[in-house]
Design a protein around this motif. Sequence first.
Motif, PDB file in Angstrom:
ATOM      1  N   MET A   1      31.298  29.881  34.163  1.00  0.00           N
ATOM      2  CA  MET A   1      31.794  31.240  34.005  1.00  0.00           C
ATOM      3  C   MET A   1      33.124  31.394  34.738  1.00  0.00           C
ATOM      4  O   MET A   1      33.271  30.911  35.854  1.00  0.00           O
ATOM      5  CB  MET A   1      30.804  32.254  34.594  1.00  0.00           C
ATOM      6  CG  MET A   1      29.544  32.462  33.802  1.00  0.00           C
ATOM      7  SD  MET A   1      28.372  33.550  34.695  1.00  0.00           S
ATOM      8  CE  MET A   1      29.290  35.104  34.689  1.00  0.00           C
ATOM      9  N   PRO A   2      34.117  32.087  34.134  1.00  0.00           N
ATOM     10  CA  PRO A   2      35.351  32.373  34.863  1.00  0.00           C
ATOM     11  C   PRO A   2      35.041  33.096  36.173  1.00  0.00           C
ATOM     12  O   PRO A   2      34.096  33.891  36.246  1.00  0.00           O
ATOM     13  CB  PRO A   2      36.130  33.275  33.896  1.00  0.00           C
ATOM     14  CG  PRO A   2      35.598  32.929  32.539  1.00  0.00           C
ATOM     15  CD  PRO A   2      34.143  32.610  32.754  1.00  0.00           C
ATOM     16  N   ILE A   3      35.839  32.829  37.188  1.00  0.00           N
ATOM     17  CA  ILE A   3      35.558  33.388  38.512  1.00  0.00           C
ATOM     18  C   ILE A   3      35.541  34.912  38.476  1.00  0.00           C
ATOM     19  O   ILE A   3      34.709  35.544  39.145  1.00  0.00           O
ATOM     20  CB  ILE A   3      36.583  32.861  39.538  1.00  0.00           C
ATOM     21  CG1 ILE A   3      36.326  31.367  39.786  1.00  0.00           C
ATOM     22  CG2 ILE A   3      36.505  33.637  40.850  1.00  0.00           C
ATOM     23  CD1 ILE A   3      37.325  30.701  40.707  1.00  0.00           C
ATOM     24  N   LEU A   4      36.439  35.513  37.692  1.00  0.00           N
ATOM     25  CA  LEU A   4      36.430  36.972  37.581  1.00  0.00           C
ATOM     26  C   LEU A   4      35.108  37.471  37.017  1.00  0.00           C
ATOM     27  O   LEU A   4      34.547  38.473  37.499  1.00  0.00           O
ATOM     28  CB  LEU A   4      37.585  37.448  36.690  1.00  0.00           C
ATOM     29  CG  LEU A   4      37.661  38.962  36.447  1.00  0.00           C
ATOM     30  CD1 LEU A   4      37.792  39.717  37.756  1.00  0.00           C
ATOM     31  CD2 LEU A   4      38.825  39.290  35.515  1.00  0.00           C
ATOM     32  N   ASP A   5      34.576  36.755  36.008  1.00  0.00           N
ATOM     33  CA  ASP A   5      33.289  37.146  35.413  1.00  0.00           C
ATOM     34  C   ASP A   5      32.147  36.986  36.412  1.00  0.00           C
ATOM     35  O   ASP A   5      31.201  37.781  36.421  1.00  0.00           O
ATOM     36  CB  ASP A   5      33.003  36.312  34.166  1.00  0.00           C
ATOM     37  CG  ASP A   5      33.936  36.642  33.012  1.00  0.00           C
ATOM     38  OD1 ASP A   5      34.681  37.644  33.131  1.00  0.00           O
ATOM     39  OD2 ASP A   5      33.926  35.911  32.002  1.00  0.00           O
ATOM     40  N   VAL A   6      32.231  35.961  37.251  1.00  0.00           N
ATOM     41  CA  VAL A   6      31.215  35.775  38.296  1.00  0.00           C
ATOM     42  C   VAL A   6      31.226  36.963  39.243  1.00  0.00           C
ATOM     43  O   VAL A   6      30.175  37.504  39.618  1.00  0.00           O
ATOM     44  CB  VAL A   6      31.455  34.465  39.075  1.00  0.00           C
ATOM     45  CG1 VAL A   6      30.555  34.401  40.318  1.00  0.00           C
ATOM     46  CG2 VAL A   6      31.197  33.254  38.186  1.00  0.00           C
ATOM     47  N   GLY A   7      32.425  37.383  39.634  1.00  0.00           N
ATOM     48  CA  GLY A   7      32.535  38.539  40.515  1.00  0.00           C
ATOM     49  C   GLY A   7      31.962  39.794  39.890  1.00  0.00           C
ATOM     50  O   GLY A   7      31.209  40.543  40.529  1.00  0.00           O
ATOM     51  N   MET A   8      32.282  40.019  38.619  1.00  0.00           N
ATOM     52  CA  MET A   8      31.774  41.207  37.925  1.00  0.00           C
ATOM     53  C   MET A   8      30.255  41.148  37.805  1.00  0.00           C
ATOM     54  O   MET A   8      29.566  42.163  37.981  1.00  0.00           O
ATOM     55  CB  MET A   8      32.403  41.300  36.531  1.00  0.00           C
ATOM     56  CG  MET A   8      33.915  41.492  36.535  1.00  0.00           C
ATOM     57  SD  MET A   8      34.432  43.106  37.155  1.00  0.00           S
ATOM     58  CE  MET A   8      34.006  44.138  35.754  1.00  0.00           C
ATOM     59  N   ALA A   9      29.721  39.953  37.518  1.00  0.00           N
ATOM     60  CA  ALA A   9      28.267  39.795  37.382  1.00  0.00           C
ATOM     61  C   ALA A   9      27.548  39.936  38.713  1.00  0.00           C
ATOM     62  O   ALA A   9      26.322  40.093  38.741  1.00  0.00           O
ATOM     63  CB  ALA A   9      27.945  38.425  36.771  1.00  0.00           C
ATOM     64  N   SER A  10      28.310  39.907  39.788  1.00  0.00           N
ATOM     65  CA  SER A  10      27.722  40.052  41.126  1.00  0.00           C
ATOM     66  C   SER A  10      28.048  41.410  41.748  1.00  0.00           C
ATOM     67  O   SER A  10      27.842  41.614  42.944  1.00  0.00           O
ATOM     68  CB  SER A  10      28.236  38.931  42.039  1.00  0.00           C
ATOM     69  OG  SER A  10      27.965  37.660  41.460  1.00  0.00           O
ATOM     70  N   GLY A  11      28.577  42.315  40.908  1.00  0.00           N
ATOM     71  CA  GLY A  11      28.781  43.687  41.356  1.00  0.00           C
ATOM     72  C   GLY A  11      30.096  43.982  42.036  1.00  0.00           C
ATOM     73  O   GLY A  11      30.228  45.027  42.688  1.00  0.00           O
ATOM     74  N   PHE A  12      31.103  43.094  41.895  1.00  0.00           N
ATOM     75  CA  PHE A  12      32.408  43.328  42.509  1.00  0.00           C
ATOM     76  C   PHE A  12      33.382  43.810  41.434  1.00  0.00           C
ATOM     77  O   PHE A  12      33.552  43.162  40.404  1.00  0.00           O
ATOM     78  CB  PHE A  12      32.913  42.056  43.181  1.00  0.00           C
ATOM     79  CG  PHE A  12      32.066  41.645  44.358  1.00  0.00           C
ATOM     80  CD1 PHE A  12      32.338  42.127  45.626  1.00  0.00           C
ATOM     81  CD2 PHE A  12      30.970  40.800  44.179  1.00  0.00           C
ATOM     82  CE1 PHE A  12      31.540  41.764  46.715  1.00  0.00           C
ATOM     83  CE2 PHE A  12      30.176  40.435  45.260  1.00  0.00           C
ATOM     84  CZ  PHE A  12      30.456  40.923  46.530  1.00  0.00           C
ATOM     85  N   SER A  13      34.037  44.902  41.713  1.00  0.00           N
ATOM     86  CA  SER A  13      34.843  45.566  40.685  1.00  0.00           C
ATOM     87  C   SER A  13      36.246  45.005  40.533  1.00  0.00           C
ATOM     88  O   SER A  13      36.926  45.291  39.555  1.00  0.00           O
ATOM     89  CB  SER A  13      34.938  47.069  40.986  1.00  0.00           C
ATOM     90  OG  SER A  13      35.462  47.278  42.291  1.00  0.00           O
ATOM     91  N   SER A  14      36.703  44.199  41.492  1.00  0.00           N
ATOM     92  CA  SER A  14      38.039  43.611  41.386  1.00  0.00           C
ATOM     93  C   SER A  14      38.026  42.185  41.887  1.00  0.00           C
ATOM     94  O   SER A  14      37.208  41.815  42.756  1.00  0.00           O
ATOM     95  CB  SER A  14      39.059  44.427  42.183  1.00  0.00           C
ATOM     96  OG  SER A  14      38.891  44.228  43.578  1.00  0.00           O
ATOM     97  N   ALA A  15      38.959  41.375  41.358  1.00  0.00           N
ATOM     98  CA  ALA A  15      39.040  39.964  41.751  1.00  0.00           C
ATOM     99  C   ALA A  15      39.413  39.827  43.215  1.00  0.00           C
ATOM    100  O   ALA A  15      38.893  38.961  43.935  1.00  0.00           O
ATOM    101  CB  ALA A  15      40.053  39.249  40.868  1.00  0.00           C
ATOM    102  N   SER A  16      40.311  40.688  43.688  1.00  0.00           N
ATOM    103  CA  SER A  16      40.763  40.583  45.080  1.00  0.00           C
ATOM    104  C   SER A  16      39.647  40.933  46.064  1.00  0.00           C
ATOM    105  O   SER A  16      39.480  40.264  47.094  1.00  0.00           O
ATOM    106  CB  SER A  16      41.975  41.493  45.304  1.00  0.00           C
ATOM    107  OG  SER A  16      41.651  42.842  45.013  1.00  0.00           O
TER     108      SER A  16
END
Length: 307
Positions: free
Chosen positions: A270-285
């Motif tokens: 999974m793209p890292i941004l998608d991993v963040g979104m799937a873990s409840g983080f709203s932004s990449a930073s």
Amino acid sequence: MLTEQFSMIAFTAALEPLRLANRAAGRKLYEWHLYSADGLTAEASNGVRVNVEQSFRDAPNMDAVVVCAGVDVQLIDHRDLISVVRRLTKSGAAPGAVCTGTYVLAKAGLLDGYRCTIHWENRPGIRADFPDLDIGEELFEIDRDRFTCAGGVAAADMMLSLIKRDHGETVSSAVTDQLIHHRIREASERQRMDLRTRLGVADPKLLRVISLMERSIERVLTIEEFARSVALSPRQLERLFLKHLGSSPNRHYIKIRLDHACQLLRQTRMPILDVGMASGFSSASYFSQSYSDHFGHSPSSERKAAV
């Protein structure tokens, strides 16, 4: 079928009940043969090498084919194994898996329309790669001629259940006694220790909130919502976390979500941004900063280390 880095405990837990069933019955109820990619040996994740008889490609038709995998299952090229397991299944073999072998069967398309399970640590990854898979949290699943288990000693429970189905309770009970296993656990029993044991706390409201946190990873809830779910104020919930865990509710919640993200980074593409979104983080930073603060390295470093 032993993949590289297979789980030794899952392998022996699956095999030993069959040996003991032969001993309990006084005759050969089961026989087994071992295969690997090169037909010579397979190295377990603990570094122990096991001699095998032939390569995957040389496997003849059989009654059942069991894939035993382990760590980094998603990084290994399973093309030969998948081809062979498909061929054997088409010829009448019942396909099964212990530990992360479920991933190989899923990739082969042999679990479509069947219930299955896998080790709890690998569930986020397999769900991401196979979103339509009917995968549960059971210790093991026996669905018609498909059988999968969570790994570890759950492989013994699955095999004991199969022995009981095929040869009766007398044999399965004798094997269970030999294993000093006391009883065959039901498939529906939980894989992980309950929260009370895992965290060493007993407060029922705290346990209910943490359970809700573990179920609310992608859709993030507020601390106010968690407090309301157990009829407390946010300040009361804060004091409860600090008293029993020495941490704030928010910090504990972020840790749960970051642990989830870590598993996705290690087990999926999974793209890292998608991993963040799937873990409840709203932004990449925000995701990258939170991950670095918690683990001491970035999400991209985690991904590179897993390759």
